[in-house]
Design a protein around this motif. Structure first.
Motif, mmCIF file in Angstrom:
data_model
loop_
_atom_site.group_PDB
_atom_site.id
_atom_site.type_symbol
_atom_site.label_atom_id
_atom_site.label_comp_id
_atom_site.label_asym_id
_atom_site.label_seq_id
_atom_site.Cartn_x
_atom_site.Cartn_y
_atom_site.Cartn_z
ATOM 1 N N LEU A 174 1.780 -8.136 6.707
ATOM 2 C CA LEU A 174 3.174 -7.699 6.568
ATOM 3 C C LEU A 174 3.429 -7.079 5.191
ATOM 4 O O LEU A 174 4.193 -6.120 5.074
ATOM 5 N N ILE A 175 2.799 -7.622 4.162
ATOM 6 C CA ILE A 175 2.956 -7.048 2.820
ATOM 7 C C ILE A 175 2.473 -5.600 2.804
ATOM 8 O O ILE A 175 3.145 -4.703 2.271
ATOM 9 N N THR A 176 1.313 -5.360 3.389
ATOM 10 C CA THR A 176 0.751 -4.009 3.404
ATOM 11 C C THR A 176 1.685 -3.031 4.118
ATOM 12 O O THR A 176 1.993 -1.939 3.609
ATOM 13 N N ALA A 177 2.170 -3.454 5.311
ATOM 14 C CA ALA A 177 3.037 -2.566 6.089
ATOM 15 C C ALA A 177 4.375 -2.327 5.385
ATOM 16 O O ALA A 177 4.865 -1.191 5.316
ATOM 17 N N LYS A 178 4.961 -3.399 4.824
ATOM 18 C CA LYS A 178 6.266 -3.254 4.175
ATOM 19 C C LYS A 178 6.171 -2.470 2.878
ATOM 20 O O LYS A 178 7.107 -1.731 2.518
ATOM 21 N N LEU A 179 5.067 -2.617 2.174
ATOM 22 C CA LEU A 179 4.887 -1.861 0.938
ATOM 23 C C LEU A 179 4.845 -0.360 1.226
ATOM 24 O O LEU A 179 5.509 0.440 0.544
ATOM 25 N N ILE A 180 4.095 0.020 2.258
ATOM 26 C CA ILE A 180 4.023 1.434 2.638
ATOM 27 C C ILE A 180 5.401 1.942 3.061
ATOM 28 O O ILE A 180 5.843 3.023 2.651
ATOM 29 N N ALA A 181 6.100 1.122 3.883
ATOM 30 C CA ALA A 181 7.420 1.534 4.369
ATOM 31 C C ALA A 181 8.416 1.647 3.225
ATOM 32 O O ALA A 181 9.255 2.563 3.193
ATOM 33 N N TRP A 182 8.358 0.715 2.263
ATOM 34 C CA TRP A 182 9.298 0.775 1.129
ATOM 35 C C TRP A 182 9.045 2.011 0.265
ATOM 36 O O TRP A 182 9.980 2.676 -0.178
ATOM 37 N N LEU A 183 7.761 2.327 0.031
ATOM 38 C CA LEU A 183 7.441 3.519 -0.756
ATOM 39 C C LEU A 183 7.922 4.790 -0.064
ATOM 40 O O LEU A 183 8.298 5.771 -0.719
ATOM 41 N N MET A 184 7.957 4.767 1.270
ATOM 42 C CA MET A 184 8.410 5.941 2.018
ATOM 43 C C MET A 184 9.924 6.041 2.081
ATOM 44 O O MET A 184 10.488 7.141 2.099
ATOM 45 N N THR A 185 10.619 4.883 2.086
ATOM 46 C CA THR A 185 12.072 4.889 2.324
ATOM 47 C C THR A 185 12.902 4.587 1.076
ATOM 48 O O THR A 185 14.064 4.964 1.009
ATOM 49 N N ASP A 186 12.327 3.813 0.118
ATOM 50 C CA ASP A 186 13.067 3.352 -1.061
ATOM 51 C C ASP A 186 14.272 2.513 -0.660
ATOM 52 O O ASP A 186 15.314 2.524 -1.318
ATOM 53 N N SER A 187 14.128 1.736 0.426
ATOM 54 C CA SER A 187 15.222 0.902 0.927
ATOM 55 C C SER A 187 15.281 -0.423 0.180
ATOM 56 O O SER A 187 14.261 -1.104 0.013
ATOM 57 N N SER A 188 16.482 -0.812 -0.253
ATOM 58 C CA SER A 188 16.655 -2.085 -0.961
ATOM 59 C C SER A 188 16.414 -3.270 -0.039
ATOM 60 O O SER A 188 15.829 -4.279 -0.447
ATOM 61 N N SER A 189 16.872 -3.175 1.203
ATOM 62 C CA SER A 189 16.668 -4.281 2.134
ATOM 63 C C SER A 189 15.188 -4.438 2.477
ATOM 64 O O SER A 189 14.692 -5.555 2.635
ATOM 65 N N LEU A 190 14.456 -3.321 2.565
ATOM 66 C CA LEU A 190 13.011 -3.406 2.785
ATOM 67 C C LEU A 190 12.308 -4.005 1.564
ATOM 68 O O LEU A 190 11.353 -4.777 1.702
ATOM 69 N N LEU A 191 12.787 -3.664 0.365
ATOM 70 C CA LEU A 191 12.236 -4.272 -0.842
ATOM 71 C C LEU A 191 12.481 -5.776 -0.825
ATOM 72 O O LEU A 191 11.614 -6.565 -1.225
ATOM 73 N N THR A 239 9.506 -8.443 -0.942
ATOM 74 C CA THR A 239 9.459 -9.520 -1.930
ATOM 75 C C THR A 239 9.298 -10.872 -1.252
ATOM 76 O O THR A 239 8.532 -11.730 -1.690
ATOM 77 N N ASP A 240 10.019 -11.049 -0.162
ATOM 78 C CA ASP A 240 9.919 -12.306 0.580
ATOM 79 C C ASP A 240 8.503 -12.505 1.127
ATOM 80 O O ASP A 240 7.980 -13.624 1.119
ATOM 81 N N SER A 241 7.876 -11.433 1.588
ATOM 82 C CA SER A 241 6.508 -11.548 2.102
ATOM 83 C C SER A 241 5.525 -11.907 0.991
ATOM 84 O O SER A 241 4.556 -12.640 1.220
ATOM 85 N N PHE A 242 5.751 -11.397 -0.219
ATOM 86 C CA PHE A 242 4.932 -11.810 -1.353
ATOM 87 C C PHE A 242 5.082 -13.311 -1.607
ATOM 88 O O PHE A 242 4.103 -14.015 -1.897
ATOM 89 N N MET A 243 6.319 -13.808 -1.482
ATOM 90 C CA MET A 243 6.540 -15.238 -1.629
ATOM 91 C C MET A 243 5.859 -16.011 -0.500
ATOM 92 O O MET A 243 5.346 -17.113 -0.697
ATOM 93 N N ASP A 244 5.862 -15.416 0.691
ATOM 94 C CA ASP A 244 5.221 -16.063 1.842
ATOM 95 C C ASP A 244 3.740 -16.296 1.592
ATOM 96 O O ASP A 244 3.218 -17.392 1.838
ATOM 97 N N VAL A 245 3.056 -15.262 1.141
ATOM 98 C CA VAL A 245 1.611 -15.406 0.957
ATOM 99 C C VAL A 245 1.309 -16.355 -0.203
ATOM 100 O O VAL A 245 0.337 -17.130 -0.143
ATOM 101 N N SER A 246 2.144 -16.341 -1.240
ATOM 102 C CA SER A 246 1.967 -17.284 -2.345
ATOM 103 C C SER A 246 2.153 -18.719 -1.859
ATOM 104 O O SER A 246 1.356 -19.615 -2.178
ATOM 105 N N ALA A 247 3.207 -18.922 -1.065
ATOM 106 C CA ALA A 247 3.482 -20.264 -0.541
ATOM 107 C C ALA A 247 2.380 -20.723 0.401
ATOM 108 O O ALA A 247 1.992 -21.898 0.407
ATOM 109 N N SER A 248 1.844 -19.800 1.201
ATOM 110 C CA SER A 248 0.789 -20.168 2.147
ATOM 111 C C SER A 248 -0.489 -20.554 1.414
ATOM 112 O O SER A 248 -1.199 -21.473 1.834
ATOM 113 N N ILE A 249 -0.790 -19.865 0.320
ATOM 114 C CA ILE A 249 -1.965 -20.231 -0.487
ATOM 115 C C ILE A 249 -1.777 -21.626 -1.078
ATOM 116 O O ILE A 249 -2.690 -22.468 -1.049
ATOM 117 N N ILE A 250 -0.571 -21.879 -1.604
ATOM 118 C CA ILE A 250 -0.271 -23.208 -2.159
ATOM 119 C C ILE A 250 -0.387 -24.269 -1.070
ATOM 120 O O ILE A 250 -0.955 -25.351 -1.278
#
Length: 286
Positions: free
Chosen positions: A7-24, A28-39
């Motif tokens: 999801l991080i990979t897909a959302k990062l590409i989409a955010w770079l294409m759209t510059d959407s704040s809600s997508l950002l 960001t939440d997906s980055f927190m997800d992967v950090s939390a999952s590692i923990i």
């Protein structure tokens, strides 16, 4: 971890294409997800380690510590999202390439639904505090991704304020979830009692054992996947020690069979002593 990384990979590409704040916000939440999952992965592996000389009760509280760390991570990201959303709300810039953002949001909802379904199955089997916290987080992601999708659709209709507004709402929603996870983790670290229905079932199981007149001084707690139960059985005064021990073993077995990964300690009291304590001291002594 695999789902969050995808999801991080897909959302990062989409955010770079759209510059959407809600997508950002969603990225960001997906980055927190992967950090939390590692923990969670590290914490659960440690929590499942058997008891040793320095940790006689095991390592189960590592799960609650992981939940507390998750709460801190999510709170920080949520506050940043609120600030970014307010900035975007004031600017109200148009969003480019909306289709990319919409398709990524739809794909995120489908993947998250599958993940939450599997996590629910795991929580039902194990009662894991860390997985439950993770599941609550990913459930909130369903609303988050739905909000992002709606924000993008509204922005496509010319309502550019929707993007910033939904980023703020998502941030506040994540903050509330983080506080909930933090509260549950703190309660587990403070050895909160098991739910009342579980306590009632423990008492009922023990009282069904022949020879048991009652149960008192029940104390319970949970550390990771393991429950700890301590109680006093009320038995006949003249029972031989061997018979009393046999009855206690039957009560312990009944509780252990009803609840997986349960450590039970039972103390046996003569019924006459219990009745005397309940009656209190004689009137002249009062």
């Amino acid at each position: 971890m695999g789902t969050a990384t995808l999801l991080i990979t897909a959302k990062l590409i989409a955010w770079l294409m759209t510059d959407s704040s809600s997508l950002l916000a969603s990225l960001t939440d997906s980055f927190m997800d992967v950090s939390a999952s590692i923990i969670n992965l590290l914490a659960i592996r440690y929590a499942l380690a058997p008891a040793d000389e320095e940790h006689k009760f095991g390592h189960g509280k590592a799960e609650s510590l992981a939940g507390l760390i998750q709460s801190a991570f999510i709170s920080g990201s949520a506050l940043l999202l609120v600030m970014h959303g307010i900035s975007s709300l004031l600017k109200q810039d148009p969003i480019l390439r909306l289709e990319a953002g919409i398709w990524v949001s739809v794909g995120s909802i489908v993947l998250t639904l599958a993940l939450v379904g599997f996590q629910q199955f795991v929580v039902a089997r194990t009662g894991s505090v860390a997985i439950k916290a993770d599941m609550l987080h990913y459930r909130s992601d369903l609303l988050l991704n739905g909000g992002v999708l709606l924000a993008l659709v509204l922005a496509g209709q010319g309502w550019f304020w929707a993007d910033g507004l939904f980023a703020v709402l998502i941030g506040l929603f994540l903050l509330w979830g983080a506080l909930t996870i933090g509260y549950e983790s703190v309660q587990a670290l403070l050895d909160r009692q098991l739910p009342e229905e579980e306590q009632a079932r423990i008492i009922s199981l023990c009282c069904q054992v022949p020879g048991v007149h009652g149960v008192h001084d029940l104390r319970t707690r949970q550390s990771g996947p393991t429950r700890f139960v301590q109680l006093h059985l009320e038995l006949d005064d003249q029972l031989p020690l061997v018979k009393a021990h046999q009855i206690a073993d039957e009560a312990e077995l009944a509780v252990r069979q009803a609840f997986e990964r349960t450590d039970v300690i039972i103390h046996m009291d003569p019924i006459s002593v219990v009745l005397k304590e309940q009656q209190g001291p004689p009137i002249e002594q009062q």
